[in-house]
Design a protein around this motif. Structure first.
Motif, PDB file in Angstrom:
ATOM      1  N   SER A   1     -30.481  -5.546 -23.642  1.00  0.00           N
ATOM      2  CA  SER A   1     -29.977  -6.362 -22.538  1.00  0.00           C
ATOM      3  C   SER A   1     -28.998  -5.625 -21.632  1.00  0.00           C
ATOM      4  N   LYS A   2     -28.384  -4.546 -22.139  1.00  0.00           N
ATOM      5  CA  LYS A   2     -27.332  -3.880 -21.380  1.00  0.00           C
ATOM      6  C   LYS A   2     -27.651  -2.446 -20.972  1.00  0.00           C
ATOM      7  N   THR A   3     -28.744  -1.880 -21.449  1.00  0.00           N
ATOM      8  CA  THR A   3     -29.050  -0.483 -21.149  1.00  0.00           C
ATOM      9  C   THR A   3     -30.275  -0.374 -20.249  1.00  0.00           C
ATOM     10  N   ARG A   4     -30.421   0.789 -19.647  1.00  0.00           N
ATOM     11  CA  ARG A   4     -31.562   1.028 -18.766  1.00  0.00           C
ATOM     12  C   ARG A   4     -32.882   0.985 -19.533  1.00  0.00           C
ATOM     13  N   ILE A   5     -32.862   1.548 -20.733  1.00  0.00           N
ATOM     14  CA  ILE A   5     -34.078   1.521 -21.558  1.00  0.00           C
ATOM     15  C   ILE A   5     -34.453   0.088 -21.906  1.00  0.00           C
ATOM     16  N   GLY A   6     -33.434  -0.731 -22.211  1.00  0.00           N
ATOM     17  CA  GLY A   6     -33.710  -2.122 -22.530  1.00  0.00           C
ATOM     18  C   GLY A   6     -34.305  -2.884 -21.369  1.00  0.00           C
ATOM     19  N   LEU A   7     -33.773  -2.652 -20.175  1.00  0.00           N
ATOM     20  CA  LEU A   7     -34.325  -3.308 -18.986  1.00  0.00           C
ATOM     21  C   LEU A   7     -35.760  -2.843 -18.735  1.00  0.00           C
ATOM     22  N   SER A   8     -36.014  -1.551 -18.968  1.00  0.00           N
ATOM     23  CA  SER A   8     -37.380  -1.039 -18.802  1.00  0.00           C
ATOM     24  C   SER A   8     -38.324  -1.674 -19.803  1.00  0.00           C
ATOM     25  N   LEU A   9     -37.845  -1.845 -21.035  1.00  0.00           N
ATOM     26  CA  LEU A   9     -38.665  -2.492 -22.059  1.00  0.00           C
ATOM     27  C   LEU A   9     -39.012  -3.912 -21.653  1.00  0.00           C
ATOM     28  N   ARG A  10     -38.042  -4.649 -21.143  1.00  0.00           N
ATOM     29  CA  ARG A  10     -38.306  -6.029 -20.731  1.00  0.00           C
ATOM     30  C   ARG A  10     -39.295  -6.068 -19.573  1.00  0.00           C
ATOM     31  N   ALA A  11     -39.209  -5.087 -18.678  1.00  0.00           N
ATOM     32  CA  ALA A  11     -40.158  -5.026 -17.565  1.00  0.00           C
ATOM     33  C   ALA A  11     -41.568  -4.742 -18.070  1.00  0.00           C
ATOM     34  N   VAL A  12     -41.681  -3.817 -19.021  1.00  0.00           N
ATOM     35  CA  VAL A  12     -42.992  -3.491 -19.584  1.00  0.00           C
ATOM     36  C   VAL A  12     -43.564  -4.691 -20.314  1.00  0.00           C
ATOM     37  N   ALA A  13     -42.716  -5.411 -21.052  1.00  0.00           N
ATOM     38  CA  ALA A  13     -43.190  -6.584 -21.786  1.00  0.00           C
ATOM     39  C   ALA A  13     -43.676  -7.677 -20.838  1.00  0.00           C
ATOM     40  N   ASP A  14     -42.997  -7.840 -19.683  1.00  0.00           N
ATOM     41  CA  ASP A  14     -43.382  -8.893 -18.741  1.00  0.00           C
ATOM     42  C   ASP A  14     -44.666  -8.545 -17.991  1.00  0.00           C
ATOM     43  N   ASP A  15     -44.757  -7.299 -17.492  1.00  0.00           N
ATOM     44  CA  ASP A  15     -45.926  -6.900 -16.703  1.00  0.00           C
ATOM     45  C   ASP A  15     -46.056  -5.384 -16.718  1.00  0.00           C
TER      46      ASP A  15
END
Length: 293
Positions: free
Chosen positions: A159-173
């Motif tokens: 939730s707080k790191t760049r890798i985490g945000l990238s993971l959430r983006a990959v999971a969504d689309d």
């Protein structure tokens, strides 16, 4: 009433152990949509590697670091040799790939370290601890604390790191993530490496509880009802699902076992999971699939 609370809390603490295995599934499923059947073999490989190195005289923390490096290496090899060539293949193809991978990891573990059973001592007493008149296992309390730290760390990571945000983006689309420059291969490698670390922690705790043996890989089967109840895409759901399974199986064994028969603890979680599939297929915290036609 004290006995009821003792059984309930003992079941909740035992459920945390199931959750530790389920978290590894969730991490990989969120990033790639792959149900990684090899997670149980990764737990076995991690525990067997650690205990074999430690028995050969390697200090605890050095054995831990070497085992973690081995798990990261496995993660990178899996991403490069298995996942990358199978991009855009059907889910059943990816599942069968992880099934084959499971047997390969088990075979590698046996070739490297042999098939004998090992005892694993982490220096944690399993003597009961009296709290408010309720007897609780010190080992289970330690496992619960470990899971709490692990979940907090993973939540902050995603939730707080760049890798985490990238993971959430990959999971969504995944396609949209590719369009904005996110490298899927890098995200998959990181997630598999984190899943390897989670597998190492789970392997040490389960190995200390059951002994390090090849049946340890079957702990993956107990994680299935946890995932069905909590949802395949939620780390918090894995914890809640584990708590529900742990508490329900202990209570059912104590209070329904004398009526129905022994062994209830072994199959009751799957009955509960089946009921959840009928009522709420996505689980308590899972994302419902929406198809547009």
């Amino acid at each position: 009433m004290e006995f009821f609370f003792e059984v309930l809390i003992g079941g909740l603490l035992a459920g945390v152990m199931y959750s530790l295995v389920a978290i590894g599934f969730v991490l990989i499923y969120k990033a790639s949509g792959v149900f990684n059947f090899a997670q149980g073999s990764m737990v076995l490989f991690a525990a067997l590697t650690f205990v074999s190195l430690h028995e050969r005289g390697m200090p605890f923390w050095l054995a831990f670091a070497v085992t973690l490096a081995a798990m990261v290496a496995i993660a990178l090899l899996v991403e490069r040799l298995v996942l990358r060539p199978l991009v855009n293949r059907s889910p059943i193809t990816l599942f069968m790939a992880t099934l084959g991978l499971s047997y390969m990891i088990e075979g590698a573990a046996q070739a490297l370290w042999g098939a004998q059973v090992h005892g694993l001592e982490l220096g944690i007493s399993d003597e009961p601890l009296a709290l408010g008149g309720v007897l609780l296992s010190q080992f289970d309390l330690f496992a619960a604390g470990t899971a709490a730290v692990l979940v907090t760390a993973l939540s902050l990571l995603f939730s707080k790191t760049r890798i985490g945000l990238s993971l959430r983006a990959v999971a969504d689309d995944p396609l949209a993530a590719l369009a904005v420059g996110i490298r899927l291969q890098r995200i998959w490698a990181v997630v598999w490496a984190v899943a390897g670390f989670v597998g190492l922690v789970a392997g040490l705790l389960w190995g200390a509880r059951l002994g390090v043996q090849f049946s340890l890989s079957l702990v993956v089967l107990k994680a299935l009802p946890v995932l069905i109840i909590g949802g395949f895409s939620s780390i918090g759901g894995a914890i809640v699902g584990g708590l529900i399974i742990g508490a329900s199986e202990k209570l059912a064994e104590i209070y329904l076992g004398p009526v129905i028969g022994g062994g209830l603890e072994n199959w009751f979680p799957y009955v509960l999971a089946l009921l959840f599939l009928l009522v709420r297929p996505a689980g308590l915290f899972g994302e419902r699939a929406i198809e547009r036609v």
